[in-house]
Design a protein around this motif. Structure first.
Motif, PDB file in Angstrom:
ATOM      1  N   SER A 107      49.933  46.020  51.776  1.00 31.77           N
ATOM      2  CA  SER A 107      48.890  45.155  51.240  1.00 31.77           C
ATOM      3  C   SER A 107      47.753  46.029  50.717  1.00 31.77           C
ATOM      4  O   SER A 107      47.541  47.150  51.188  1.00 31.77           O
ATOM      5  N   LEU A 108      47.012  45.450  49.748  1.00 30.98           N
ATOM      6  CA  LEU A 108      45.924  46.157  49.101  1.00 30.98           C
ATOM      7  C   LEU A 108      44.631  45.423  49.448  1.00 30.98           C
ATOM      8  O   LEU A 108      44.462  44.249  49.099  1.00 30.98           O
ATOM      9  N   SER A 109      43.729  46.156  50.153  1.00 31.88           N
ATOM     10  CA  SER A 109      42.449  45.577  50.571  1.00 31.88           C
ATOM     11  C   SER A 109      41.334  46.179  49.741  1.00 31.88           C
ATOM     12  O   SER A 109      41.423  47.330  49.286  1.00 31.88           O
ATOM     13  N   PHE A 110      40.263  45.369  49.536  1.00 30.57           N
ATOM     14  CA  PHE A 110      39.135  45.784  48.721  1.00 30.57           C
ATOM     15  C   PHE A 110      37.873  45.784  49.576  1.00 30.57           C
ATOM     16  O   PHE A 110      37.609  44.844  50.341  1.00 30.57           O
ATOM     17  N   TYR A 111      37.087  46.868  49.444  1.00 29.47           N
ATOM     18  CA  TYR A 111      35.842  47.028  50.174  1.00 29.47           C
ATOM     19  C   TYR A 111      34.759  47.510  49.204  1.00 29.47           C
ATOM     20  O   TYR A 111      35.055  47.990  48.102  1.00 29.47           O
ATOM     21  N   LYS A 112      33.517  47.405  49.659  1.00 31.17           N
ATOM     22  CA  LYS A 112      32.415  47.848  48.813  1.00 31.17           C
ATOM     23  C   LYS A 112      32.384  49.372  48.695  1.00 31.17           C
ATOM     24  O   LYS A 112      32.178  49.914  47.610  1.00 31.17           O
ATOM     25  N   ASP A 113      32.580  50.056  49.816  1.00 33.75           N
ATOM     26  CA  ASP A 113      32.589  51.517  49.816  1.00 33.75           C
ATOM     27  C   ASP A 113      33.405  51.971  51.022  1.00 33.75           C
ATOM     28  O   ASP A 113      33.985  51.160  51.757  1.00 33.75           O
ATOM     29  N   PHE A 120      35.347  43.272  50.673  1.00 31.76           N
ATOM     30  CA  PHE A 120      34.466  43.047  49.540  1.00 31.76           C
ATOM     31  C   PHE A 120      34.376  41.542  49.265  1.00 31.76           C
ATOM     32  O   PHE A 120      35.381  40.898  48.906  1.00 31.76           O
ATOM     33  N   HIS A 121      33.197  40.923  49.461  1.00 28.89           N
ATOM     34  CA  HIS A 121      32.963  39.492  49.263  1.00 28.89           C
ATOM     35  C   HIS A 121      33.912  38.657  50.112  1.00 28.89           C
ATOM     36  O   HIS A 121      34.269  37.525  49.734  1.00 28.89           O
ATOM     37  N   GLY A 122      34.357  39.205  51.258  1.00 28.76           N
ATOM     38  CA  GLY A 122      35.221  38.457  52.155  1.00 28.76           C
ATOM     39  C   GLY A 122      36.602  38.209  51.611  1.00 28.76           C
ATOM     40  O   GLY A 122      37.287  37.279  52.065  1.00 28.76           O
ATOM     41  N   GLU A 123      37.080  38.990  50.612  1.00 30.20           N
ATOM     42  CA  GLU A 123      38.402  38.758  50.007  1.00 30.20           C
ATOM     43  C   GLU A 123      39.490  39.175  50.977  1.00 30.20           C
ATOM     44  O   GLU A 123      39.414  40.218  51.613  1.00 30.20           O
ATOM     45  N   PRO A 124      40.553  38.363  51.096  1.00 29.04           N
ATOM     46  CA  PRO A 124      41.673  38.751  51.961  1.00 29.04           C
ATOM     47  C   PRO A 124      42.507  39.841  51.274  1.00 29.04           C
ATOM     48  O   PRO A 124      42.461  40.000  50.048  1.00 29.04           O
ATOM     49  N   PRO A 125      43.271  40.596  52.035  1.00 34.82           N
ATOM     50  CA  PRO A 125      44.132  41.620  51.423  1.00 34.82           C
ATOM     51  C   PRO A 125      45.155  40.998  50.487  1.00 34.82           C
ATOM     52  O   PRO A 125      45.668  39.899  50.733  1.00 34.82           O
ATOM     53  N   ALA A 126      45.443  41.694  49.408  1.00 35.30           N
ATOM     54  CA  ALA A 126      46.419  41.227  48.422  1.00 35.30           C
ATOM     55  C   ALA A 126      47.795  41.736  48.804  1.00 35.30           C
ATOM     56  O   ALA A 126      48.009  42.950  48.888  1.00 35.30           O
ATOM     57  N   PRO A 127      48.796  40.838  49.047  1.00 31.95           N
ATOM     58  CA  PRO A 127      50.146  41.302  49.393  1.00 31.95           C
ATOM     59  C   PRO A 127      50.834  41.906  48.169  1.00 31.95           C
ATOM     60  O   PRO A 127      50.778  41.359  47.059  1.00 31.95           O
ATOM     61  N   ASP A 174      51.581  35.708  43.624  1.00 28.64           N
ATOM     62  CA  ASP A 174      50.952  34.380  43.616  1.00 28.64           C
ATOM     63  C   ASP A 174      50.255  34.076  42.291  1.00 28.64           C
ATOM     64  O   ASP A 174      49.545  33.069  42.184  1.00 28.64           O
ATOM     65  N   GLY A 175      50.411  34.968  41.292  1.00 33.25           N
ATOM     66  CA  GLY A 175      49.847  34.706  39.977  1.00 33.25           C
ATOM     67  C   GLY A 175      48.541  35.423  39.691  1.00 33.25           C
ATOM     68  O   GLY A 175      48.059  35.387  38.545  1.00 33.25           O
ATOM     69  N   LYS A 176      47.932  36.055  40.672  1.00 40.62           N
ATOM     70  CA  LYS A 176      46.699  36.784  40.406  1.00 40.62           C
ATOM     71  C   LYS A 176      46.992  38.071  39.644  1.00 40.62           C
ATOM     72  O   LYS A 176      48.031  38.711  39.853  1.00 40.62           O
ATOM     73  N   GLU A 177      46.059  38.420  38.745  1.00 43.69           N
ATOM     74  CA  GLU A 177      46.208  39.626  37.934  1.00 43.69           C
ATOM     75  C   GLU A 177      44.891  40.391  37.958  1.00 43.69           C
ATOM     76  O   GLU A 177      43.810  39.801  37.875  1.00 43.69           O
ATOM     77  N   TYR A 178      45.004  41.703  38.083  1.00 40.29           N
ATOM     78  CA  TYR A 178      43.848  42.572  38.130  1.00 40.29           C
ATOM     79  C   TYR A 178      44.046  43.722  37.150  1.00 40.29           C
ATOM     80  O   TYR A 178      45.191  44.151  36.888  1.00 40.29           O
ATOM     81  N   LEU A 179      42.920  44.235  36.626  1.00 42.45           N
ATOM     82  CA  LEU A 179      42.902  45.480  35.862  1.00 42.45           C
ATOM     83  C   LEU A 179      42.124  46.511  36.681  1.00 42.45           C
ATOM     84  O   LEU A 179      41.037  46.231  37.188  1.00 42.45           O
ATOM     85  N   PHE A 180      42.672  47.711  36.781  1.00 47.88           N
ATOM     86  CA  PHE A 180      42.042  48.804  37.526  1.00 47.88           C
ATOM     87  C   PHE A 180      41.857  50.000  36.600  1.00 47.88           C
ATOM     88  O   PHE A 180      42.770  50.321  35.800  1.00 47.88           O
ATOM     89  N   GLN A 181      40.735  50.663  36.710  1.00 45.21           N
ATOM     90  CA  GLN A 181      40.458  51.864  35.923  1.00 45.21           C
ATOM     91  C   GLN A 181      40.330  53.049  36.876  1.00 45.21           C
ATOM     92  O   GLN A 181      39.528  53.031  37.807  1.00 45.21           O
ATOM     93  N   ALA A 182      41.134  54.097  36.612  1.00 44.82           N
ATOM     94  CA  ALA A 182      41.063  55.346  37.381  1.00 44.82           C
ATOM     95  C   ALA A 182      40.213  56.360  36.628  1.00 44.82           C
ATOM     96  O   ALA A 182      39.899  56.192  35.440  1.00 44.82           O
ATOM     97  N   LYS A 183      39.859  57.438  37.316  1.00 40.10           N
ATOM     98  CA  LYS A 183      38.999  58.426  36.673  1.00 40.10           C
ATOM     99  C   LYS A 183      39.768  59.324  35.715  1.00 40.10           C
ATOM    100  O   LYS A 183      39.195  59.894  34.795  1.00 40.10           O
ATOM    101  N   ASP A 184      41.070  59.481  35.910  1.00 36.67           N
ATOM    102  CA  ASP A 184      41.861  60.313  34.995  1.00 36.67           C
ATOM    103  C   ASP A 184      43.306  59.831  35.043  1.00 36.67           C
ATOM    104  O   ASP A 184      43.672  58.913  35.789  1.00 36.67           O
ATOM    105  N   GLU A 185      44.127  60.473  34.246  1.00 37.67           N
ATOM    106  CA  GLU A 185      45.531  60.085  34.127  1.00 37.67           C
ATOM    107  C   GLU A 185      46.291  60.358  35.421  1.00 37.67           C
ATOM    108  O   GLU A 185      47.170  59.590  35.810  1.00 37.67           O
ATOM    109  N   ALA A 186      45.961  61.482  36.089  1.00 38.00           N
ATOM    110  CA  ALA A 186      46.679  61.828  37.325  1.00 38.00           C
ATOM    111  C   ALA A 186      46.417  60.801  38.414  1.00 38.00           C
ATOM    112  O   ALA A 186      47.335  60.391  39.137  1.00 38.00           O
TER     113      ALA A 186
END
Length: 633
Positions: free
Chosen positions: A504-510, A520-527, A552-564
């Motif tokens: 699962s993928l969890s999101f936090y502020k830091d 982060f904003h009380g979001e549950p972990p994404a399976p 479940d149909g949710k879609e996210y875009l993520f940006q990394a700092k580099d290609e690696a």
């Protein structure tokens, strides 16, 4: 007035009286005194007596002068002898405990020698007077004069010899202390150099290794600059040994210690230099390998991208990017060839293993001679190892050679293989045959594994399941879809701290919020099982963006700092989203029959049915994806 003056005055007065008596006698004779004859006789007697007195006086004066000179010689000889003996008693035996004390004693001895030189004139005068008086006297006085002269000469010779010996001992002591101080200084300096050699930390990168090597070379330059001091010290010690110094044993020990420490410093420096060269070579290899792996990681999304273009322009653009990749890959061929070459450390390890194997072969006992074959019935009772499929009777067949490993990781197909334990040609009485193909006189079915060791007949344990992937780090996130066909209310980019663990993928502020478990904003972990993750090639506003679509149909875009970093997240998310194995592996021994072992012969167990190989672990998969060349062993 001196005695000599009084004697001369008295002599003149007596001469005047004698002259007056002679004049009176002459006057009486000239006057015709009747006793002329008697007067003349008295006059002659007076003159003769005066002449005798004068002669006696001269003789006495000469004898007194000679006696005075002799006594003066005796006095001078005794005084000179006393002074010589006193100077000899003033010579100390101490040589000093250190260089400063020895040098002070040497200066005092120089002043003492100057005092002794002042006595040389007195000794020479005594010798001259003795030579002159010895000619004037004979008998006992001459012998006495010679005895006094000999005593003074012997004492003077002893004083000169003792003074010269003392000077030589002091000079030798000063040279010894100077040599000892030079040895001590050099030993202390070499201790400092040894500490510098041993105190250098292990470099962590190529620039640090270059800096450490330069510092190490500066130590060598300092050692070479001290070569003149070493040579001078060794020459000083050798000269003292050549002179037969009284402390020759101690000097030899110090000289040997100095030379041994010098050789030890040279050996330590060279060993450290060789080690630094190996470390630098390893760091350079690691840097180049890291660069190569990073380049491969940056190129992997391009090669694994499912996008083939939906128009001619997009296809041409993809072809252009692919040709650029081919040119870049051709340019990287030389670097990959350099990485394939063995490093010095690997060469040493290879030579060490070869030497150990050679020593083991030399110490290994020769094989026993093969038994004689039976002639009855034309069937041999036992065959040599070369005729029994490469193995002797009762021996186990070696496992087939493994396929070449990629970057030190064996392929899954090779890891999943179970080596068949086989036997050689059958013995009389129905010995089991090699697994896989039936032999004459055997009752073992194909697929069975035959072994001569009961411990080897146990079923192989199942492969443990791979560890779930995990990763965490900061990313920029944009929530695109809330559900299937429903856009998210807030589609702005936000910085979040992502933690992938346990599928699962969890999101936090830091990172601190992740440590205390505040989402982060009380979001549950994404399976992640069943999720889709790929580069967002259609998104042109930002670079290094990938898309994650959940089941479940949710879609996210993520940006990394580099290609690696993007490639790393893609790989780990895809591994976490991939489905597990189709089913558990069947335990070995669950199917098939067992062979009938002969009497006292080996036991046969059925081989497990072929199972689907488990999914590759994340570490092996990474090695396969990013390493297209073999690791040097």
């Amino acid at each position: 007035m001196s005695c000599r003056g009084l004697s001369a005055l008295r002599h003149r007065s007596e001469q005047e009286r004698v002259d007056g008596a002679n004049g009176l006698a002459d006057a009486l004779i000239a006057a015709g005194h009747p006793e002329n004859a008697t007067v003349a006789e008295w006059k002659d007697g007076l003159n003769e007596a005066w002449a005798d007195l004068l002669e006696l006086m001269d003789t006495r004066a000469q004898m007194l002068a000679a006696s005075h000179e002799l006594q003066r010689f005796y006095h001078d000889a005794r005084e000179t002898l006393a002074q010589v003996r006193h100077k000899q008693q003033q010579l100390p035996e101490e040589l000093g405990r250190d260089l400063n004390a020895a040098e002070a004693l040497q200066r005092l001895h120089g002043a003492h020698e100057r005092d002794i030189q002042a006595l040389s004139a007195q000794v020479q005068q005594v010798q001259e007077d003795a030579s002159r008086l010895a000619k004037a006297y004979a008998g006992d006085k001459a012998a006495d004069i010679r005895r006094h002269e000999r005593a003074v000469a012997e004492a003077w010779a002893q004083l000169r010899g003792a003074s010269q010996a003392r000077g030589r001992r002091l000079g030798a002591a000063v040279e010894q202390f100077r040599f000892a101080r030079a040895v001590r200084d050099l030993l202390l300096w070499m201790d400092g150099v040894r500490l510098q050699i041993e105190a250098q930390e292990r470099p962590r990168d190529v620039s640090a290794a270059d800096l450490v090597i330069k510092n190490h070379q500066s130590i060598k330059a300092e050692v070479e600059a001290r070569a003149d001091s070493f040579d001078a010290c060794v020459a000083m010690g050798t000269a003292l040994l050549g002179q037969g110094h009284h402390a020759a044993d101690k000097i030899s020990e110090q000289l040997a210690q100095l030379q041994e420490r010098r050789r030890d410093i040279g050996t330590r420096w060279q060993d450290k230099m060789d080690w630094l060269q190996i470390v630098l070579e390893v760091l350079v290899f690691g840097r180049d390998a890291g660069m190569a792996e990073a380049w491969l990681a940056t190129q992997e999304p391009l090669l694994r991208s499912p996008e083939l273009g939906s128009s001619v322009a997009e296809v041409e653009q993809l072809l252009k990017r692919h040709r650029g990749f081919q040119k870049a890959a051709a340019a990287w061929d030389e670097r990959f060839a350099a990485l394939r070459r063995l490093t010095t450390l690997e060469e040493k390890e290879r030579r060490r293993r070869e030497e150990e194997e050679e020593a083991a072969r030399k110490t290994q006992a020769p094989p026993p001679p093969p038994p004689a074959q039976a002639e009855a019935g034309g069937v041999p009772t036992s065959a040599p190892p070369d005729t029994q499929n490469g193995l002797g009777s009762g021996e186990l067949q070696r496992a087939p050679p493994e396929p070449p490993a990629l970057n030190g990781i064996c392929p899954d197909s090779a890891a999943a293989q179970v080596p068949a334990l086989t036997n050689g040609a059958q013995e009389q009485g129905g010995a089991p045959s090699l697994g896989g193909s039936p032999q004459k006189g055997g009752g073992v079915e194909p697929g069975e594994v035959v072994t001569s060791d009961p411990a080897l007949a146990a079923p192989l344990p199942p492969r443990p399941p791979p560890a779930p992937p995990s990763l965490e780090g900061g990313l920029c996130r944009k929530h695109e879809m809330e559900a299937q066909g429903k856009k998210a209310p807030n589609r702005s980019w936000q910085s979040v701290y992502c933690v992938l663990r346990g599928g699962s993928l969890s999101f936090y502020k830091d990172a601190r919020s992740a440590g205390v478990g505040a989402p982060f904003h009380g979001e549950p972990p994404a399976p992640l099982p069943g999720a889709r993750c790929h580069p967002a090639l259609h998104y042109r506003k930002r670079k290094h963006v990938f898309k994650l679509g959940l089941s479940d149909g949710k879609e996210y875009l993520f940006q990394a700092k580099d290609e690696a970093e993007m490639s790393t997240w893609l790989r780990v998310i895809q591994a976490a989203a991939a489905p597990g194995p189709s089913g558990p592996r069947e335990a070995p021994g669950g199917g098939g029959g067992t062979g009938t072992p002969g009497r006292g012969g080996p036991r046969a167990t059925s081989a497990p049915p072929p199972a689907q190989p488990p999914p590759p672990r994340e570490g092996k998969e990474r090695e396969k994806r990013f390493s297209f060349f073999k690791k040097n062993k």
